[in-house]
Design an enzyme around this catalytic site. Structure first.
Site, short mmCIF file in Angstrom:
data_model
loop_
_atom_site.label_atom_id
_atom_site.label_comp_id
_atom_site.label_asym_id
_atom_site.label_seq_id
_atom_site.Cartn_x
_atom_site.Cartn_y
_atom_site.Cartn_z
N ARG A 182 7.79 25.84 4.76
CA ARG A 182 7.86 25.95 3.30
C ARG A 182 8.82 27.04 2.82
NH1 ARG A 182 1.70 28.05 1.80
NH2 ARG A 182 1.94 30.14 2.62
N ARG A 207 -2.91 35.26 10.22
CA ARG A 207 -3.52 34.99 8.91
C ARG A 207 -4.66 33.97 9.06
NH1 ARG A 207 1.48 33.20 5.70
NH2 ARG A 207 0.05 32.92 3.96
N ARG A 230 -11.46 36.79 -0.73
CA ARG A 230 -11.16 36.52 0.67
C ARG A 230 -12.16 37.19 1.59
NH1 ARG A 230 -5.33 35.38 -0.10
NH2 ARG A 230 -4.41 34.61 1.82
N LYS A 259 -3.50 25.34 -1.67
CA LYS A 259 -4.19 25.95 -2.81
C LYS A 259 -3.23 26.16 -3.98
CE LYS A 259 -5.53 29.69 -0.54
NZ LYS A 259 -4.97 29.49 0.81
N ARG A 275 8.96 33.05 2.77
CA ARG A 275 8.10 34.23 2.89
C ARG A 275 8.15 34.77 4.33
NH1 ARG A 275 2.41 32.57 0.30
NH2 ARG A 275 1.73 34.04 1.89
P1 AMP Z 1 -1.38 34.29 0.03
O1 AMP Z 1 -0.15 34.13 -0.78
O2 AMP Z 1 -2.64 33.96 -0.72
O3 AMP Z 1 -1.33 33.60 1.36
O4 AMP Z 1 -1.49 35.86 0.36
C1 AMP Z 1 -0.49 36.53 1.10
C2 AMP Z 1 -1.06 37.82 1.70
O5 AMP Z 1 -1.49 38.69 0.64
C3 AMP Z 1 -2.30 37.64 2.56
O6 AMP Z 1 -1.98 37.29 3.90
C4 AMP Z 1 -2.92 39.03 2.47
O7 AMP Z 1 -2.25 39.97 3.28
C5 AMP Z 1 -2.66 39.41 1.03
N1 AMP Z 1 -3.77 38.98 0.13
C6 AMP Z 1 -3.72 38.01 -0.84
N2 AMP Z 1 -4.90 37.89 -1.47
C7 AMP Z 1 -5.73 38.79 -0.88
C8 AMP Z 1 -7.10 39.14 -1.08
N3 AMP Z 1 -7.86 38.52 -1.99
N4 AMP Z 1 -7.61 40.11 -0.28
C9 AMP Z 1 -6.87 40.75 0.63
N5 AMP Z 1 -5.58 40.47 0.89
C10 AMP Z 1 -5.00 39.50 0.13
#
Ligand code: AMP
Length: 215
Positions: free
Chosen positions: A127, A172, A88, A13, A161
């Protein structure tokens, strides 16, 4: 143009959002990035978010919805935006619909990047990113041109990360299937959902997405 990129962690994404951002001059809104900035700020809210994120769980809908509500009002979103990592949950999707409707706007496209789960754990585990400019790299798929030096800014510092470790990625993925996948039928019903094959090469996925958004 307002669009959402949907897909599990590692689907690509963020990578695809960057292409779209440049090609169509859209704002790239990554809630994961916004949360990581909040964590880096060291605030109380950031500390709470960090605990949730390192467990592979989702931050509360209220916090996320407020974050996006403020963000899409900013000037750089006037020409449109790409949502990466939001919504989400169904509650977030409903809140987004309300936000847009209240301004007489609607989503143009919701693009699902389809991938298979087993591959995702490996992809995510490999990554890393430049500490200074955030450019993303991968042990297998995208190494810097000069080993250990960022292609974009020349920095030699990189980070991984914490939530990209295999055990956390599995959690996740579970949360994606339980809480985020229900968005697929939700958007299918409103007729905006399209899918691309996320297992293809990065440039091929970009082409598939371009052909959707250019129609
Ligand atoms: P990402 O970088 O999109 O994979 O997000 C990393 C982490 O941030 C996720 O595993 C969640 O813990 C939190 N997170 C990101 N976006 C959301 C969202 N829209 N709702 C809830 N938690 C989020």
């Amino acid at each position: 143009m307002k669009l959402i990129l949907l897909g599990p962690p590692g689907a690509g994404k963020g990578t695809q959002a960057k292409f779209l951002q440049e090609k169509f001059h859209l704002a790239h809104l990554s809630t994961g990035e916004m949360l990581r900035a909040l964590v880096a700020s060291g605030s109380e809210l950031g500390k709470k978010a960090q605990e949730i994120m390192s467990n592979g769980q989702l931050v509360s809908d209220d916090i996320m919805v407020d974050m996006i509500r403020d963000r899409i009002k900013q000037d750089d979103c006037k020409n449109g935006f790409i949502l990466d990592g939001f919504p989400r949950t169904i509650a977030q999707a409903e809140a987004l619909d309300e936000m847009l409707e209240s301004e007489g706007k609607r989503l143009d496209h919701v693009i699902e990047i389809r991938v298979n789960d087993e591959e995702m754990v490996n992809r995510v585990a490999g990554r890393y990113a430049c500490d200074k400019c955030g450019e993303g790299y991968h042990d297998q798929y995208k190494q810097p041109k000069v080993s250990g030096v960022c292609d974009v800014c020349g920095s030699k510092e990189f980070t991984r990360r914490k939530d990209d470790q295999p055990e956390t990625v599995k959690r996740r993925l579970e949360s994606y299937h339980a809480q985020t996948a229900p968005l697929l039928p939700y958007y299918k019903k409103s007729g905006v959902l399209k899918g691309v094959d996320g297992m293809a090469d990065i440039s091929d996925v970009t082409q598939q997405i371009n052909s959707i958004v250019s129609h």
